[in-house]
Motif scaffolding. Structure first.
Motif, PDB file in Angstrom:
ATOM      1  N   ALA A   1       0.822  -1.207   0.000  1.00  0.00           N
ATOM      2  CA  ALA A   1       0.000   0.000   0.000  1.00  0.00           C
ATOM      3  C   ALA A   1       0.854   1.254   0.000  1.00  0.00           C
ATOM      4  O   ALA A   1       0.474   2.293  -0.557  1.00  0.00           O
ATOM      5  CB  ALA A   1      -0.927  -0.012   1.211  1.00  0.00           C
ATOM      6  N   ALA A   2       2.063   1.175   0.598  1.00  0.00           N
ATOM      7  CA  ALA A   2       2.940   2.342   0.667  1.00  0.00           C
ATOM      8  C   ALA A   2       3.450   2.760  -0.699  1.00  0.00           C
ATOM      9  O   ALA A   2       3.959   3.873  -0.864  1.00  0.00           O
ATOM     10  CB  ALA A   2       4.121   2.054   1.595  1.00  0.00           C
ATOM     11  N   ALA A   3       3.329   1.876  -1.727  1.00  0.00           N
ATOM     12  CA  ALA A   3       3.802   2.235  -3.060  1.00  0.00           C
ATOM     13  C   ALA A   3       2.927   3.303  -3.684  1.00  0.00           C
ATOM     14  O   ALA A   3       3.353   3.994  -4.618  1.00  0.00           O
ATOM     15  CB  ALA A   3       3.840   1.004  -3.952  1.00  0.00           C
ATOM     16  N   GLY A   4       1.683   3.468  -3.188  1.00  0.00           N
ATOM     17  CA  GLY A   4       0.833   4.550  -3.661  1.00  0.00           C
ATOM     18  C   GLY A   4      -0.262   4.090  -4.590  1.00  0.00           C
ATOM     19  O   GLY A   4      -0.195   3.017  -5.193  1.00  0.00           O
ATOM     20  N   PRO A   5      -1.295   4.925  -4.725  1.00  0.00           N
ATOM     21  CA  PRO A   5      -2.449   4.537  -5.552  1.00  0.00           C
ATOM     22  C   PRO A   5      -2.131   4.493  -7.041  1.00  0.00           C
ATOM     23  O   PRO A   5      -2.772   3.748  -7.790  1.00  0.00           O
ATOM     24  CB  PRO A   5      -3.479   5.629  -5.230  1.00  0.00           C
ATOM     25  CG  PRO A   5      -2.658   6.801  -4.777  1.00  0.00           C
ATOM     26  CD  PRO A   5      -1.481   6.239  -4.075  1.00  0.00           C
ATOM     27  N   PHE A   6      -1.180   5.276  -7.507  1.00  0.00           N
ATOM     28  CA  PHE A   6      -0.872   5.290  -8.941  1.00  0.00           C
ATOM     29  C   PHE A   6      -0.246   3.960  -9.364  1.00  0.00           C
ATOM     30  O   PHE A   6      -0.520   3.458 -10.451  1.00  0.00           O
ATOM     31  CB  PHE A   6       0.050   6.467  -9.272  1.00  0.00           C
ATOM     32  CG  PHE A   6      -0.629   7.795  -9.156  1.00  0.00           C
ATOM     33  CD1 PHE A   6      -1.311   8.332 -10.235  1.00  0.00           C
ATOM     34  CD2 PHE A   6      -0.615   8.497  -7.963  1.00  0.00           C
ATOM     35  CE1 PHE A   6      -1.952   9.561 -10.127  1.00  0.00           C
ATOM     36  CE2 PHE A   6      -1.241   9.729  -7.846  1.00  0.00           C
ATOM     37  CZ  PHE A   6      -1.927  10.256  -8.937  1.00  0.00           C
ATOM     38  N   VAL A   7       0.582   3.375  -8.504  1.00  0.00           N
ATOM     39  CA  VAL A   7       1.161   2.073  -8.801  1.00  0.00           C
ATOM     40  C   VAL A   7       0.062   1.016  -8.831  1.00  0.00           C
ATOM     41  O   VAL A   7       0.029   0.147  -9.725  1.00  0.00           O
ATOM     42  CB  VAL A   7       2.247   1.709  -7.769  1.00  0.00           C
ATOM     43  CG1 VAL A   7       2.698   0.270  -7.952  1.00  0.00           C
ATOM     44  CG2 VAL A   7       3.431   2.657  -7.874  1.00  0.00           C
ATOM     45  N   ALA A   8      -0.872   1.074  -7.874  1.00  0.00           N
ATOM     46  CA  ALA A   8      -1.966   0.102  -7.838  1.00  0.00           C
ATOM     47  C   ALA A   8      -2.826   0.198  -9.092  1.00  0.00           C
ATOM     48  O   ALA A   8      -3.238  -0.828  -9.668  1.00  0.00           O
ATOM     49  CB  ALA A   8      -2.811   0.330  -6.584  1.00  0.00           C
ATOM     50  N   THR A   9      -3.105   1.420  -9.544  1.00  0.00           N
ATOM     51  CA  THR A   9      -3.919   1.590 -10.756  1.00  0.00           C
ATOM     52  C   THR A   9      -3.199   1.045 -11.984  1.00  0.00           C
ATOM     53  O   THR A   9      -3.796   0.386 -12.846  1.00  0.00           O
ATOM     54  CB  THR A   9      -4.239   3.078 -10.954  1.00  0.00           C
ATOM     55  OG1 THR A   9      -4.941   3.566  -9.799  1.00  0.00           O
ATOM     56  CG2 THR A   9      -5.084   3.287 -12.200  1.00  0.00           C
ATOM     57  N   ALA A  10      -1.889   1.315 -12.102  1.00  0.00           N
ATOM     58  CA  ALA A  10      -1.121   0.824 -13.245  1.00  0.00           C
ATOM     59  C   ALA A  10      -1.069  -0.701 -13.243  1.00  0.00           C
ATOM     60  O   ALA A  10      -1.179  -1.344 -14.297  1.00  0.00           O
ATOM     61  CB  ALA A  10       0.289   1.405 -13.215  1.00  0.00           C
ATOM     62  N   LEU A  11      -0.913  -1.304 -12.066  1.00  0.00           N
ATOM     63  CA  LEU A  11      -0.891  -2.768 -11.991  1.00  0.00           C
ATOM     64  C   LEU A  11      -2.224  -3.360 -12.421  1.00  0.00           C
ATOM     65  O   LEU A  11      -2.271  -4.402 -13.087  1.00  0.00           O
ATOM     66  CB  LEU A  11      -0.552  -3.210 -10.571  1.00  0.00           C
ATOM     67  CG  LEU A  11       0.929  -3.270 -10.216  1.00  0.00           C
ATOM     68  CD1 LEU A  11       1.102  -3.707  -8.772  1.00  0.00           C
ATOM     69  CD2 LEU A  11       1.655  -4.242 -11.142  1.00  0.00           C
ATOM     70  N   SER A  12      -3.308  -2.709 -12.053  1.00  0.00           N
ATOM     71  CA  SER A  12      -4.630  -3.198 -12.477  1.00  0.00           C
ATOM     72  C   SER A  12      -4.744  -3.187 -13.995  1.00  0.00           C
ATOM     73  O   SER A  12      -5.290  -4.130 -14.601  1.00  0.00           O
ATOM     74  CB  SER A  12      -5.733  -2.334 -11.864  1.00  0.00           C
ATOM     75  OG  SER A  12      -5.703  -2.415 -10.449  1.00  0.00           O
ATOM     76  N   ALA A  13      -4.212  -2.137 -14.645  1.00  0.00           N
ATOM     77  CA  ALA A  13      -4.253  -2.070 -16.105  1.00  0.00           C
ATOM     78  C   ALA A  13      -3.407  -3.184 -16.722  1.00  0.00           C
ATOM     79  O   ALA A  13      -3.805  -3.806 -17.718  1.00  0.00           O
ATOM     80  CB  ALA A  13      -3.765  -0.700 -16.573  1.00  0.00           C
ATOM     81  N   LEU A  14      -2.255  -3.473 -16.137  1.00  0.00           N
ATOM     82  CA  LEU A  14      -1.399  -4.537 -16.663  1.00  0.00           C
ATOM     83  C   LEU A  14      -2.036  -5.905 -16.463  1.00  0.00           C
ATOM     84  O   LEU A  14      -1.928  -6.787 -17.325  1.00  0.00           O
ATOM     85  CB  LEU A  14      -0.021  -4.481 -15.996  1.00  0.00           C
ATOM     86  CG  LEU A  14       0.832  -3.246 -16.321  1.00  0.00           C
ATOM     87  CD1 LEU A  14       2.135  -3.285 -15.531  1.00  0.00           C
ATOM     88  CD2 LEU A  14       1.132  -3.193 -17.821  1.00  0.00           C
ATOM     89  N   GLU A  15      -2.704  -6.108 -15.347  1.00  0.00           N
ATOM     90  CA  GLU A  15      -3.380  -7.383 -15.108  1.00  0.00           C
ATOM     91  C   GLU A  15      -4.536  -7.570 -16.095  1.00  0.00           C
ATOM     92  O   GLU A  15      -4.763  -8.672 -16.605  1.00  0.00           O
ATOM     93  CB  GLU A  15      -3.878  -7.448 -13.677  1.00  0.00           C
ATOM     94  CG  GLU A  15      -2.754  -7.577 -12.649  1.00  0.00           C
ATOM     95  CD  GLU A  15      -3.282  -7.536 -11.218  1.00  0.00           C
ATOM     96  OE1 GLU A  15      -4.527  -7.523 -11.053  1.00  0.00           O
ATOM     97  OE2 GLU A  15      -2.464  -7.505 -10.281  1.00  0.00           O
TER      98      GLU A  15
END
Length: 603
Positions: free
Chosen positions: A313-327
């Motif tokens: 979670a500390a990586a930030g919301p932008f990383v989470a959003t980008a990972l969702s797009a890659l998945e």
């Protein structure tokens, strides 16, 4: 006429001395009639004219003697004396770059160049000093028969070579020769791209380029797999150069995956999800033409499951959003193979490591980096705007970053800089970023390049097994390359294997895909293709090329016979020292006779 020692021509200035002596000997006085000597007047009038002529003849003989000695000392060579040619230092630059394999009149252009080189060597004499230089810069010296065998064994290269280097080596060879005639003879198809960086030789240069326009050509200029690691979906991108529509075929391994037609500079994109796994070779092919060397271009791709990634979670919301797009695109999946976390909380590698949000945690972050064997530490924080360079991130700016300090000698790469300092660094199993991936620290998370950059980091840098190549090595034939540690062999698609003893080596000379092996397992690939510039067959004429290479000392020929004559033109000059010395002896003898015959008159 040319001179081996032109400075001795300065001795010719001594010819002024006899002239001055002749002028100083003139007796200019007042005339006084003396009655007792009048009887001598008639005799003086009779002999004065012959006396002046003898003095003038002596002056001319002495001037010519000084000039003959000065010319002989300068060691002149005069054209047109004798039969055949004199000893010549001759370097033949034989262009065997890939473009010479183009077919004209039913045979490759290289066959014409080879025949011309043979004729030139056959015209050489035992007194000539000979060299043969090919497009790769290799210099060979020896007797005529040995070089003829070398010419017969030559074939066009798989790449463009380096004709400028070949020309420099040929020039250096003839300039170091002790012979008076020095010539560089160039046999080439005159391809403009190959001679774009040509340098002047500084010696007489004879250029042979066959007359005629190059054949019409169709070429595959670009063939790439996007991305380099398919999971398992991906795309093949190609760019084709053709005057009209041409059919193409895309092959993966031994299987055709697509067919179609494309026009001039029309991009080709084919998306596939093949069943093959691991490292695979591929190529884009065209219908054959008169220059078959560029009718196919190769690519390599790794095909397998998407990397399993976990994000803190500390990586930030932008990383989470980008990972969702890659998945969603199938380029990543949930799991723990690759971690994205802050440095103070990363537990193991491989990982994308970010600085902690709280500066108080920098000490703990540096201790964790040391524990993982990463040779970088976070230094002081800076709040100054800086531009990013490298890793396809040009245009990104940074407002907050930590200065990275290197500690230790473990291998690592700097992928991007900010303000000239290292900003993103990478090594075995890690990628370290000096800023938080948050718009308050850097514009990277809100740029279009963010998702492709994250996909490359996960798939190429961190998702590949330890020690494997993330992306294939692109190389020209024979170019210097660096292999992964532990590589012990390379093999092509036909299972032809070659041992490797050093990480720093050269790419194979044969075009195609070569797989890098470690213990028999494929850990990467080398894609060997000729430079796209070789497909541009536009040519310089022989005259244009001769001017570029040698200026006024360049001779252009469209036929082999004329080229041979031009190459040995300098060798038809013969030394004139002996005739000049003989002339000097004759002048000395003539002066002695003139002096002896003039003494009674003077008495």
């Amino acid at each position: 006429m040319s001179f081996l020692a032109p400075l001795f021509l300065l001795l010719g200035a001594a010819a002024v001395v006899p002239l001055l002596l002749h002028l100083l000997r003139r007796n200019v006085t007042a005339r006084v009639d003396f009655p007792a000597a009048r009887y001598l007047q008639r005799a003086e009038q009779e002999h004065s004219r012959s006396l002046r002529l003898r003095n003038l003849l002596l002056m001319l003989l002495r001037v010519l003697l000084v000039l003959a000695i000065a010319l002989a000392a300068a060691r002149p060579f005069v054209a047109g004396l004798g039969v055949g040619h004199g000893a010549t230092a001759l370097a033949i630059v034989l262009d065997n770059s890939l473009s010479t394999s183009a077919v004209e009149g039913g045979a490759p252009v290289f066959d014409q160049l080879r025949r011309a080189a043979r004729e030139l060597l056959l015209a050489a004499t035992p007194g000539d000093q000979l060299w043969l230089v090919t497009a790769d810069g290799r210099l060979r010296s020896g007797m005529r028969d040995a070089l003829l065998s070398e010419v017969d064994a030559l074939a066009p290269l798989e790449g463009s070579g380096d004709l400028a280097l070949a020309l420099r080596r040929a020039t250096a060879a003839v300039q170091a020769a002790p012979l008076p005639a020095r010539v560089v003879a160039v046999a080439t198809d005159g391809q403009r791209s190959s001679w774009a960086g040509a340098v002047r030789t500084g010696v007489l240069t004879a250029v042979y380029a066959p007359v005629g326009a190059p054949p019409a050509n169709r070429a595959v200029l670009v063939a790439t797999a996007d991305p380099s690691r398919w999971t398992p979906r991906g795309a093949v991108h190609a760019r084709i150069d053709a005057a009209d529509s041409v059919g193409y075929r895309i092959v993966l391994g031994d299987r055709t995956i697509a067919r179609g037609a494309a026009g001039r500079d029309e991009p080709v994109t084919v998306r596939v999800a093949p069943p093959e796994r691991g490292w695979q070779s591929g190529r884009v092919e065209l219908e054959p033409d008169d220059f078959p060397a560029d009718d196919a271009r190769h690519f390599a791709v790794w095909i397998g499951a998407a990397p399993a990634v976990s994000s803190a979670a500390a990586a930030g919301p932008f990383v989470a959003t980008a990972l969702s797009a890659l998945e969603a695109d199938g380029r990543a999946r949930a799991g723990n193979d690759v971690r994205i976390a802050t440095a103070d909380a990363v537990a193991s590698l491989p990982a994308l490591i970010l600085p902690p949000a709280d500066p108080v945690r920098i000490g703990a972050a540096n201790r964790e980096l040391a524990r993982l064997g990463i040779p970088w530490r976070f230094g002081p924080i800076e709040h100054a705007a800086a531009a990013v360079r490298g890793n396809r991130l040009d245009g990104v700016t940074v407002a907050e970053r930590y200065r990275l300090r290197r500690e230790g000698a473990t291998p690592s790469d700097t992928l991007a800089t900010a303000g000239g300092d290292a900003w993103i660094v990478a090594g075995p199993g890690y990628v370290l970023v000096a800023s938080r991936l948050d718009p308050a620290a850097t514009t990277l998370p809100v740029r279009a390049a963010f998702v492709p950059w994250l996909a490359d980091v996960i798939g190429l840098r961190l998702g590949a097994p330890a020690g494997d190549l993330g992306a294939p090595i692109q190389a020209a034939p024979g170019a210097a390359i660096t292999l992964p540690p532990g590589s012990d062999a390379i093999e092509n698609s036909s299972r032809t294997r070659r041992s490797v003893t050093d990480e720093r080596t050269t790419a194979p000379l044969e075009r195609g895909v070569w797989f890098v092996l470690r213990g028999g397992r494929r850990i990467g690939a080398i894609v060997v293709d000729a430079p796209p510039e070789e497909s541009a067959l536009a040519r310089w004429s022989a005259g244009e090329l001769a001017t570029r290479l040698a200026g006024r000392d360049g001779h252009a020929s469209g036929t082999a016979d004329a080229w041979v004559r031009d190459a040995f033109a300098a060798g038809t000059r013969r030394p004139a020292v002996t005739p000049l010395l003989m002339l000097a002896l004759l002048l000395i003898a003539a002066e002695a006779i003139a002096v002896r015959t003039s003494r009674p008159t003077a008495a």
